[in-house]
Design a protein around this motif. Structure first.
Motif, PDB file in Angstrom:
ATOM      1  N   ARG A  16       0.815  -1.210   0.000  1.00 37.48           N
ATOM      2  CA  ARG A  16       0.000   0.000   0.000  1.00 37.48           C
ATOM      3  C   ARG A  16       0.857   1.272   0.000  1.00 37.48           C
ATOM      4  N   HIS A  17       1.970   1.254   0.769  1.00 37.72           N
ATOM      5  CA  HIS A  17       2.805   2.449   0.834  1.00 37.72           C
ATOM      6  C   HIS A  17       3.410   2.781  -0.525  1.00 37.72           C
ATOM      7  N   ARG A  95     -13.520  12.299   7.194  1.00 35.67           N
ATOM      8  CA  ARG A  95     -12.455  11.796   6.312  1.00 35.67           C
ATOM      9  C   ARG A  95     -13.035  11.108   5.090  1.00 35.67           C
ATOM     10  N   GLN A  96     -14.073  10.302   5.307  1.00 38.90           N
ATOM     11  CA  GLN A  96     -14.727   9.637   4.177  1.00 38.90           C
ATOM     12  C   GLN A  96     -15.280  10.666   3.200  1.00 38.90           C
ATOM     13  N   GLY A  97     -15.838  11.753   3.765  1.00 38.23           N
ATOM     14  CA  GLY A  97     -16.378  12.812   2.916  1.00 38.23           C
ATOM     15  C   GLY A  97     -15.309  13.473   2.072  1.00 38.23           C
ATOM     16  N   VAL A  98     -14.120  13.705   2.669  1.00 37.28           N
ATOM     17  CA  VAL A  98     -13.006  14.283   1.911  1.00 37.28           C
ATOM     18  C   VAL A  98     -12.611  13.339   0.774  1.00 37.28           C
ATOM     19  N   ARG A 151     -10.392   4.736  -1.077  1.00 36.75           N
ATOM     20  CA  ARG A 151     -10.107   3.731  -0.049  1.00 36.75           C
ATOM     21  C   ARG A 151      -9.236   4.304   1.068  1.00 36.75           C
ATOM     22  N   MET A 152      -8.286   5.172   0.714  1.00 36.16           N
ATOM     23  CA  MET A 152      -7.369   5.708   1.714  1.00 36.16           C
ATOM     24  C   MET A 152      -8.105   6.512   2.777  1.00 36.16           C
ATOM     25  N   ILE A 207      -1.527  12.255   1.233  1.00 39.13           N
ATOM     26  CA  ILE A 207      -1.119  10.978   0.624  1.00 39.13           C
ATOM     27  C   ILE A 207       0.363  10.683   0.851  1.00 39.13           C
ATOM     28  N   LEU A 208       1.247  11.652   0.609  1.00 38.05           N
ATOM     29  CA  LEU A 208       2.684  11.393   0.826  1.00 38.05           C
ATOM     30  C   LEU A 208       3.015  11.100   2.291  1.00 38.05           C
TER      31      LEU A 208
END
Length: 239
Positions: A16-17, A95-98, A151-152, A207-208
């Protein structure tokens, strides 16, 4: 190609990373080599010495930053007075909304890709074919990012696949809509600038750091560089 990109992202398993590092590179490449140049070309008029598209770029970055900070502040205050589980649950929904908003913006970008195909075919069959091939190559990255981002941010697989499907249908829909009308170039440039700021924030702020948090590695960094290089090649061939 969008669906293939999503399928590759889904099949990565415990790497995943590396996926997140590659996705961040793709997003950085899209912003630097595709969205911003196109936005400045479409909306070059300046306000106090700065192109409108770049002002919208800053606005897009700051908008998502303010939204995320507001969620974090709300959560910290909520934790002072409410049960931790409730605050945690609220944060998860936010977070899901973002994630859904970001994926939805990528679907909107794919819709614009479809507009580009339709407009290019109005200019000529050869131009249209070249643009269509470029968009097809580009859509692998779009599908990869749409699934990864959804998913993230804690959304389930069903939501990710739904948005992936919408992303796959969007370019076809966009191309069909151009048979009816065209979007003013100025408005399109402002949208692309805003979206570029939105994507850059997600890539650098979320993400990073997420990619490097479990175990910082040179391999993850290499994947980011590969993502940027991949987008450079795709957009270079498109031009």
């Amino acid at each position: 190609m969008t669906l293939v990109g999503g399928w590759v992202a889904q099949r990565t398993g415990d790497r995943r990373h590396l996926v997140l590092g590659f996705a961040a590179g793709l997003m950085l490449g899209v912003v630097a080599f595709d969205l911003l140049p196109e936005a400045v070309r479409a909306a070059p008029d300046e306000i106090h010495g700065v192109p409108q598209a770049l002002l919208m770029f800053a606005a897009g970055f700051l908008t998502i930053h303010i939204i995320e900070r507001a969620v974090a502040i709300h959560r910290s205050h909520e934790g002072e007075y409410a049960a931790h589980t409730h605050g945690h649950r609220h944060h998860d929904h936010a977070r899901q909304g973002v994630g859904l908003t970001a994926a939805g913006a990528l679907v909107g970008h794919s819709l614009m890709d479809g507009f580009a195909i339709g407009a290019a075919f109005q200019a000529g069959t050869t131009v249209g074919t070249v643009v269509a091939i470029a968009v097809v190559a580009h859509d692998f990255a779009d599908g990869f990012n749409t699934y990864t981002i959804t998913r993230m941010y804690g959304n389930d697989r069903r939501r990710a696949l739904t948005l992936l499907t919408a992303d796959a249908v969007a370019p076809v829909t966009g191309a069909a809509i151009t048979l009816l009308f065209t979007i003013p170039a100025q408005l399109l440039g402002l949208y692309l600038g805003f979206f570029a700021g939105f994507l850059l924030y997600l890539a650098t702020s979320d993400i990073l750091p997420e990619a490097h948090s479990p175990h910082p590695s040179r391999t993850t960094l290499l994947c980011t560089l590969l993502g940027v290089g991949f987008m450079w090649l795709v957009i270079g061939f498109a031009d």
